[in-house]
Design a protein around this motif. Structure first.
Motif, PDB file in Angstrom:
ATOM      1  N   ILE A   1       0.280   4.720   6.046  1.00  0.00           N
ATOM      2  CA  ILE A   1      -0.316   6.146   5.976  1.00  0.00           C
ATOM      3  C   ILE A   1      -1.270   6.345   4.292  1.00  0.00           C
ATOM      4  O   ILE A   1      -2.583   7.176   4.672  1.00  0.00           O
ATOM      5  N   ASN A   2      -0.759   5.600   3.364  1.00  0.00           N
ATOM      6  CA  ASN A   2      -1.472   5.565   1.981  1.00  0.00           C
ATOM      7  C   ASN A   2      -2.678   5.487   2.305  1.00  0.00           C
ATOM      8  O   ASN A   2      -4.023   6.305   1.415  1.00  0.00           O
ATOM      9  N   ASP A   3      -3.385   4.532   2.754  1.00  0.00           N
ATOM     10  CA  ASP A   3      -5.246   4.335   2.707  1.00  0.00           C
ATOM     11  C   ASP A   3      -6.048   5.040   3.400  1.00  0.00           C
ATOM     12  O   ASP A   3      -6.992   5.307   3.107  1.00  0.00           O
TER      13      ASP A   3
ATOM     14  N   CYS B   1      -2.107   5.363  -3.511  1.00  0.00           N
ATOM     15  CA  CYS B   1      -3.691   5.130  -3.043  1.00  0.00           C
ATOM     16  C   CYS B   1      -3.939   6.320  -3.755  1.00  0.00           C
ATOM     17  O   CYS B   1      -3.313   7.035  -4.861  1.00  0.00           O
ATOM     18  N   PHE B   2      -5.601   6.153  -4.420  1.00  0.00           N
ATOM     19  CA  PHE B   2      -6.383   7.336  -4.618  1.00  0.00           C
ATOM     20  C   PHE B   2      -5.875   8.439  -3.534  1.00  0.00           C
ATOM     21  O   PHE B   2      -6.501   8.484  -2.758  1.00  0.00           O
TER      22      PHE B   2
ATOM     23  N   ASP C   1      -8.061  12.174  -3.367  1.00  0.00           N
ATOM     24  CA  ASP C   1      -8.891  13.164  -3.812  1.00  0.00           C
ATOM     25  C   ASP C   1     -10.302  11.890  -4.587  1.00  0.00           C
ATOM     26  O   ASP C   1     -10.479  11.776  -4.795  1.00  0.00           O
ATOM     27  N   ARG C   2     -11.039  13.409  -5.526  1.00  0.00           N
ATOM     28  CA  ARG C   2     -12.529  13.284  -5.953  1.00  0.00           C
ATOM     29  C   ARG C   2     -12.710  13.056  -7.061  1.00  0.00           C
ATOM     30  O   ARG C   2     -11.975  14.058  -7.811  1.00  0.00           O
TER      31      ARG C   2
ATOM     32  N   SER D   1      -8.170  12.329   1.905  1.00  0.00           N
ATOM     33  CA  SER D   1      -8.251  13.255   0.897  1.00  0.00           C
ATOM     34  C   SER D   1      -9.686  13.359  -0.459  1.00  0.00           C
ATOM     35  O   SER D   1      -9.962  14.516  -0.894  1.00  0.00           O
ATOM     36  N   PHE D   2     -10.372  12.128  -0.162  1.00  0.00           N
ATOM     37  CA  PHE D   2     -11.583  11.852  -0.426  1.00  0.00           C
ATOM     38  C   PHE D   2     -12.632  13.210   0.123  1.00  0.00           C
ATOM     39  O   PHE D   2     -13.710  13.289  -0.865  1.00  0.00           O
TER      40      PHE D   2
ATOM     41  N   TRP E   1      -4.713   7.898   3.278  1.00  0.00           N
ATOM     42  CA  TRP E   1      -4.945   9.781   2.939  1.00  0.00           C
ATOM     43  C   TRP E   1      -5.937   9.208   1.994  1.00  0.00           C
ATOM     44  O   TRP E   1      -6.174  10.567   1.476  1.00  0.00           O
ATOM     45  N   ALA E   2      -6.240   8.431   0.951  1.00  0.00           N
ATOM     46  CA  ALA E   2      -6.814   8.173   0.738  1.00  0.00           C
ATOM     47  C   ALA E   2      -7.911   8.599   0.912  1.00  0.00           C
ATOM     48  O   ALA E   2      -8.777   9.021   0.072  1.00  0.00           O
TER      49      ALA E   2
ATOM     50  N   SER F   1       0.925  -0.969  -0.046  1.00  0.00           N
ATOM     51  CA  SER F   1       0.211   0.020   0.227  1.00  0.00           C
ATOM     52  C   SER F   1       1.161   1.022  -0.257  1.00  0.00           C
ATOM     53  O   SER F   1       0.755   2.200   1.005  1.00  0.00           O
TER      54      SER F   1
ATOM     55  N   PHE G   1      -5.855  20.376   5.688  1.00  0.00           N
ATOM     56  CA  PHE G   1      -4.420  19.592   6.287  1.00  0.00           C
ATOM     57  C   PHE G   1      -3.286  20.851   6.308  1.00  0.00           C
ATOM     58  O   PHE G   1      -2.605  20.573   6.778  1.00  0.00           O
TER      59      PHE G   1
ATOM     60  N   VAL H   1      -2.474  11.573  10.017  1.00  0.00           N
ATOM     61  CA  VAL H   1      -2.805  10.234   8.963  1.00  0.00           C
ATOM     62  C   VAL H   1      -1.185   9.181  10.164  1.00  0.00           C
ATOM     63  O   VAL H   1      -2.043   7.608   9.518  1.00  0.00           O
TER      64      VAL H   1
ATOM     65  N   SER I   1       0.367   9.498   0.675  1.00  0.00           N
ATOM     66  CA  SER I   1      -0.220  10.361   1.710  1.00  0.00           C
ATOM     67  C   SER I   1       0.809  11.460   1.326  1.00  0.00           C
ATOM     68  O   SER I   1       2.000  12.073   1.448  1.00  0.00           O
ATOM     69  N   PHE I   2      -0.437  12.658   0.964  1.00  0.00           N
ATOM     70  CA  PHE I   2       0.391  14.118   1.642  1.00  0.00           C
ATOM     71  C   PHE I   2       1.357  14.034   0.126  1.00  0.00           C
ATOM     72  O   PHE I   2       2.054  15.255   0.115  1.00  0.00           O
TER      73      PHE I   2
ATOM     74  N   ILE J   1      -6.020  18.192   9.690  1.00  0.00           N
ATOM     75  CA  ILE J   1      -6.033  16.703   9.916  1.00  0.00           C
ATOM     76  C   ILE J   1      -4.156  16.544   9.310  1.00  0.00           C
ATOM     77  O   ILE J   1      -3.557  17.187   8.202  1.00  0.00           O
ATOM     78  N   PRO J   2      -3.508  17.266  11.288  1.00  0.00           N
ATOM     79  CA  PRO J   2      -2.170  17.010  10.204  1.00  0.00           C
ATOM     80  C   PRO J   2      -1.351  15.426   9.908  1.00  0.00           C
ATOM     81  O   PRO J   2      -2.021  14.778  10.219  1.00  0.00           O
ATOM     82  N   LYS J   3      -0.001  15.648   9.601  1.00  0.00           N
ATOM     83  CA  LYS J   3       0.571  14.597   9.028  1.00  0.00           C
ATOM     84  C   LYS J   3       0.845  13.659   9.865  1.00  0.00           C
ATOM     85  O   LYS J   3       0.339  12.081   9.751  1.00  0.00           O
TER      86      LYS J   3
END
Lengths: 950, 163
Positions: free
Chosen positions: B52-54, A199-200, A202-203, B60-61, B56-57, A196, B67, B41, A212-213, B36-38
């Motif tokens: 972290i990436n999950d 990731c995706f 935004d939308r 950010s949606f 973030w997904a 992982s 942020f 996450v 992430s970030f 949402i600070p780093k």
């Protein structure tokens, strides 16, 4: 297969009846039957996602247009895929997709004949042209647009996203302006690789892929395996190296970087340069996966600085010579050193045939058993395994790990050393299987571990004793299975009985509860697998550690079963093959004993010679003997990091001691510099032969490139020539197949193997017509090459994926009793502790900065973790700048006091991203072969005064 | 810095509802800290066993997560259908004029974050605004000017360490 008892059902696609099985999706069934339904987000090996809506179909009697990738098949289902209304729908979906992707060329009839600087009548800007896209000619998206027959004009206007290109991370270029958000990369990283790292983000209209970030891949958990690149249907994710080159030829090879035996498809451009590696989807060894080494570490094939001509030392200088001169020099000098003054060290990436010839040359021509290959610095890895069970090899196949109930990983940094083995392990862990990691180092797999036992370095054996005792004490032994399959384990029980658990806990610093828990998880799992290496284990513990692990597998009845077994993590590419064909000092081909007189007799008859039965020296002993002057001459094939990384002392200095050193190597390096004769060597991609992977899979390779000037030669030819010049027959073979036939005649476990048999293990995979759009990986995977897993005997020439299913070669397995000891830490006064390095993909507990530039760099304070008591003696406080002093250099960082770290351990865990940057920018010809491991060193800690650190 | 970490930890670990998810944790952080600070996450990823990436997904949606630290005050202006019919556009124009900005965003002095909202859930009171999460209904251009002035004069809700 016999267990496949599901009844076939029939569905019809556009009036064509196809047979399939319940549980499949319509798209999958169609692909298997060779019927093309357009798709972009589906990819073989991943769960269907139904995002792109390209695979919509209509079902007779059903409503709407379901996506066929998520439509389960049902008996009698009638599907329409090529109807006018379905295609109209697909085209309108595609219109939306191409509104977000440069499309001027996609919909133009001239696309295939345009050049980059042609005047475009449609005013497509140069940046937006297909011809300037790195994926041109292998773009699945373009092919799909053209298949659908899109109109020249799209009603939706395309607007460039204006996202800056990411070209600073190692190995990858990312151009998200081309992304169609199919999500394959995100899913392969999560589902298949378990990382992982993507990731995706935004939308709706702004949805894209990222991290992430928006962080660099260096700190997002990326292992640079290239899986996302391999599945990307557009030019959004590509390999930086040779980005614009077009493939004109594709050849399959076995990756030379580790013993997993990954099948890779190498792309070559028109000039014959290797431009990309794409892992083979149908390969049983790697299931379409590769790693940073295989994906980005084969650039050395293109290096023009190859050794092309033999060199002979004359008056102290190495001078160019002809092959004839060089071979005559060798053939003239070698007879002086016949017997045990000579040693032959072959390369771990030689073929089985070459390794067989190497040991035959040493034994027949030179009359010595001093023959080994250079990666074999831990022969104890399989000695105990063989004595207890019968064979010196992994019992099961790598990908069975995916189905194990519990996996125990012992002292192995396999994510870096045998990367693809980690893929099924992480998949299993994701599925809910338990993962136990025993390692003093923080290796990458600890992130997925349910239980990470972190013993004090050197106490691993005692910890294993504790676990075995916990298995017995908790009544978790499979006594019934043991009675049937094992010798009486009375001595083992007796020894375990005498283990004092308090002592174990005190010495190892692993709590009794954690030991009991690990024992319980492993013993109660539905299939427990042991994956082990001997990294950093003191020599005197190695054999007993292996025996303990074998005993653990035996006590819990995990041998001879699917989804279980024991896996020694060998290091060299063909280390397994070397052991099988006798390229080891004390074993004859077939791993037969030198002490067995009948075996020796038979071999002497077959080779027409007398074989020395005195003990031979392996690589470590041979280097020592060279240092002492006992060995006076060597023939070494291929450089090895072991000569220079200190594991064998100063290997090069020892070799300089020799009277006569012959080196055959691909590149001019430190080893060649100290040789008396240097012979140019073919690379793995230029050879004809077989390799045996760590799961006992014998795989055939054919030459995929020709050495440019024809200067370099394979070892096979060299041994043949040398033997002839030295007056020996029996080394001239018409081709590689004849050597394999001879191997089969002397190695019982290979007795059924022949090239025709290996050829018969190839089957054609039917994946829709050639002209249809396909993912690159699917494009290259028309054939499944299974190879064959030994034992493959003349009586039963079938593959053996699981050893000992029908009993043990010696009748019963023997649970040999180890001596559970932990040696007194022989740390001298200078070094009071251990430097324990770790490396992980992701760390979120500290500040990391990426300095962006031409090549991104990680900048951060490394934390040096210590037990508070250890620090107190040195008066170190949390956050103090400290230095770790080891015999191999000094490390600096900030102290972090952590009571969970055993006293005496100085733990420093770095990020994999750092290593990726170093490998990418390395000046080495073959940097991946020199990727540093995680070696525990004796060390001491020193406080740095604020002044000197500033 | 450590204070922020502690606030994140407190927010994530003291969620009242029984089901804790990535989304509920992010909401808890946003409520407590305003963004949402780093570090949040990372902590949510650790808590929920994802990466972290999950996280973030998910984060950010949703456009409602921000942020970077918000301004001292939050003003949300509803332009949903009911509010629109009841004169939201005039209210929004007056509010923008009073704040001195062209549209959504933060003021340059860091005083006020202004956002449009598609429904604040009080259609009967349309047009509605939310000033520092206090709903104010039946707005008019005059009322909203007064509300903005009052809001800017009031103490920041984040000044005292959040709720």
């Amino acid at each position: 297969m016999a267990e496949n008892i599901t009844t076939d059902i029939t569905i019809a696609i556009d009036g064509v009846d196809i047979k399939t099985q319940p549980g499949k999706m319509v798209l999958e069934a169609a692909i298997e039957a060779g019927i093309y339904i357009p798709y972009l987000c589906y990819h073989s090996g991943m769960k269907p996602f139904a995002a792109c809506r390209m695979c919509v179909v209509s079902v007779e009697g059903g409503r709407g247009f379901p996506a066929s990738c998520t439509l389960p098949v049902a008996d009698g289902m009638k599907i329409r895929s090529e109807s006018h209304e379905v295609n109209e729908l697909r085209r309108s979906v595609m219109e939306m997709l191409i509104a977000e992707h440069p499309n001027g060329c996609l919909t133009c009839h001239r696309v295939d004949i345009c050049g980059p600087s042609d005047v475009c009548l449609r005013h497509v800007s140069v940046n937006d042209r297909c011809i300037t896209c790195p994926k041109n000619e292998r773009c699945e998206f373009k092919d799909t647009v053209r298949y659908l027959g899109m109109e020249l004009e799209s009603p939706l206007e395309y607007k460039y996203r204006q996202i800056p290109l990411e070209v600073s991370d190692p190995f990858y270029d990312r151009d998200l302006n081309l992304c169609i958000t199919c999500g394959r990369c995100v899913r392969v990283c999560e589902e298949v690789r378990g990382n992982s790292a993507l990731c995706f983000t935004d939308r709706s209209g702004r949805a894209l892929i990222g991290t992430s970030f928006g962080d660099s891949l260096l700190e997002s958990g990326c292992e640079f395996c290239g899986a996302c690149i391999d599945v990307c249907p557009v030019g959004a994710l590509v390999e930086r190296e040779h980005k614009w080159e077009k493939a004109r030829r594709v050849e399959q090879v076995i990756c030379p970087h580790c013993p997993v035996g990954c099948q890779l498809n190498l792309e070559f451009n028109g000039a014959g340069k290797m431009i990309r590696a794409v892992p083979e989807l149908n390969s049983p060894s790697n299931h379409g996966q590769a790693c940073f080494k295989g994906k980005f570490g084969l650039e050395f094939l293109n290096d023009s600085a190859r050794l092309e001509q033999p060199l002979v030392r004359r008056n102290g200088q190495l001078e160019e010579a002809t092959w004839d001169e060089a071979l005559n020099v060798i053939a003239g000098r070698l007879p002086e050193f016949k017997g045990d003054a000579f040693a032959l060290l072959a390369s771990p990436n030689s073929t089985n045939e070459e390794l067989y010839l190497a040991q035959k040359f040493a034994r027949v021509v030179m009359g010595t058993n001093n023959v080994d290959q250079t990666s074999n610095i831990q022969p104890e890895l399989t000695v105990g395994l063989e004595r207890a069970l019968g064979y010196a090899a992994a019992t099961n196949s790598i990908w069975e790990l995916e189905h194990a109930g519990c996996i125990l990983v012992f002292n192995s940094n396999l994510t870096e050393d045998q990367n693809v083995v980690g893929v099924p392990i992480k998949k299993a862990a994701q599925r809910g299987a338990k993962l136990i990691v025993i390692d003093p180092r923080e290796v990458e797999l600890t992130r997925y571990a349910d239980s990470w036992l972190r013993p004090v370095p050197g106490t691993e054996l005692l910890l294993l004793g504790g676990i075995l005792k916990a298995v017995v004490d908790q009544g978790l032994e499979q006594t019934e299975w043991m009675d049937e399959n094992c010798e009486e384990p009375a001595t083992l029980h007796y020894t375990l009985n005498s283990i004092d658990m308090d002592h174990v806990t005190r010495v190892t610093h692993v709590s009794e509860e954690a030991i009991a828990e690990a024992a319980r998880i492993f013993a109660q799992a539905d299939g427990g697998a042991v994956v082990y290496a001997l990294d950093n284990l003191p020599g005197e513990l190695q054999r007993d550690c292996v025996l303990s692990l074998v005993n653990l597998a035996l006590l819990t009845g995990n041998i001879g079963k699917p989804g279980a077994g024991i896996f020694p993590m060998r290091s060299g590419m063909n280390e397994q093959g070397a052991s099988d064909v006798g390229c080891v000092p004390n074993r004859l081909p077939g791993n037969l004993s030198l002490r067995d007189a009948t075996v020796v007799k038979a071999l002497e008859r077959s080779w027409n010679c007398t074989i020395s039965v005195s003990q031979g020296l392996g690589v470590a002993d041979a280097i020592n003997a060279a240092r002492d002057g006992q060995i006076k001459s060597m023939l070494i094939i291929g450089d090895s990091p072991n000569f220079t990384n200190g594991r064998l002392g100063d290997g090069l200095a020892a070799l300089q001691n020799l009277d006569f050193l012959v080196v055959q190597d691909t590149f001019w390096g430190q080893l060649a510099q100290v040789a008396d004769v240097v012979l140019p060597r073919s690379t793995f991609a230029e050879k004809d032969g077989t390799y045996t992977s760590l799961e006992r899979r014998i795989q055939r390779v054919k030459p995929s490139i020709q050495s440019k000037s024809g200067g370099a030669q394979p070892e096979q030819w060299v041994f043949g020539e040398l033997a002839r010049r030295m007056g020996y027959s029996g080394f001239d073979y018409p081709a590689a197949y004849a050597i394999m036939d001879e191997i089969a005649s002397v190695c019982p476990i290979y007795s059924g193997v022949s090239y025709p048999l290996l050829e018969s293990q190839v089957s054609t995979v039917f994946r829709s017509g050639l002209e249809m759009p396909k993912p690159t990986q699917v494009l290259y995977s028309g054939k499944e090459r299974r190879g064959i897993q030994w034992p493959c005997t003349a009586d039963d020439p079938s593959a053996t994926p699981i050893l000992y299913q029908n009993g043990f070669p010696n009748g019963k397995a023997d649970p040999i009793t180890p001596v559970f000891q932990a040696p007194e830490p022989h740390l001298d006064s200078e070094y009071s502790g251990w430097f324990v390095p770790g490396r992980v993909l992701l760390q979120t507990d500290r500040e990391t900065t990426v300095v962006t530039g031409k090549l991104n760099r990680l900048v951060r304070d490394e934390l040096v973790s210590l037990h508070p008591s250890y620090a107190e003696n040195e008066l170190i406080k949390d956050g103090d700048p400290v230095e770790v002093v080891t015999p191999r250099g000094t490390w600096s960082g900030l102290a972090r006091l952590d009571p969970s770290i055993p006293p005496g351990v100085i733990s420093v865990t770095t990020l994999f991203g750092q290593l990726a940057v170093e490998l990418q920018s390395s000046e080495e010809k073959n940097p991946m072969s020199k990727a540093p491991g995680l070696e525990i060193l004796s060390a001491r800690i020193a406080k740095v005064s604020a002044l000197s650190s500033a | 810095m450590d204070g922020l970490k502690q606030r994140i930890t407190a927010a994530i670990h003291n969620q009242p509802q029984p089901t804790v998810t990535v989304l509920s944790s992010l909401l808890a952080v946003e409520d407590a800290i305003g963004y949402i600070p780093k570090d949040a996450v990372e902590e949510v990823a650790d808590l929920t066993g994802t990466t972290i990436n999950d996280v973030w997904a998910v984060a950010s949606f949703y456009p409602n997560f921000r942020f970077d630290p918000p301004c001292e005050h939050q003003l949300e202006l509803c332009w949903g259908p009911s509010c629109h019919l009841m004169g939201a556009m005039a209210v929004i124009a007056a509010a923008l004029d009073q704040v001195g900005v062209e549209g959504e965003g933060d003021t340059s002095d860091g005083k006020l974050s202004l956002r449009y909202n598609t429904c604040l859930g009080a259609c009967a009171q349309a047009p509605v605004i939310s000033a520092d999460h206090n709903l104010m209904g039946r707005q008019s251009p005059e009322k909203v000017r007064a509300a903005v002035t009052a809001l800017l004069a009031s103490p920041s809700p984040h000044g005292q360490g959040g709720n």
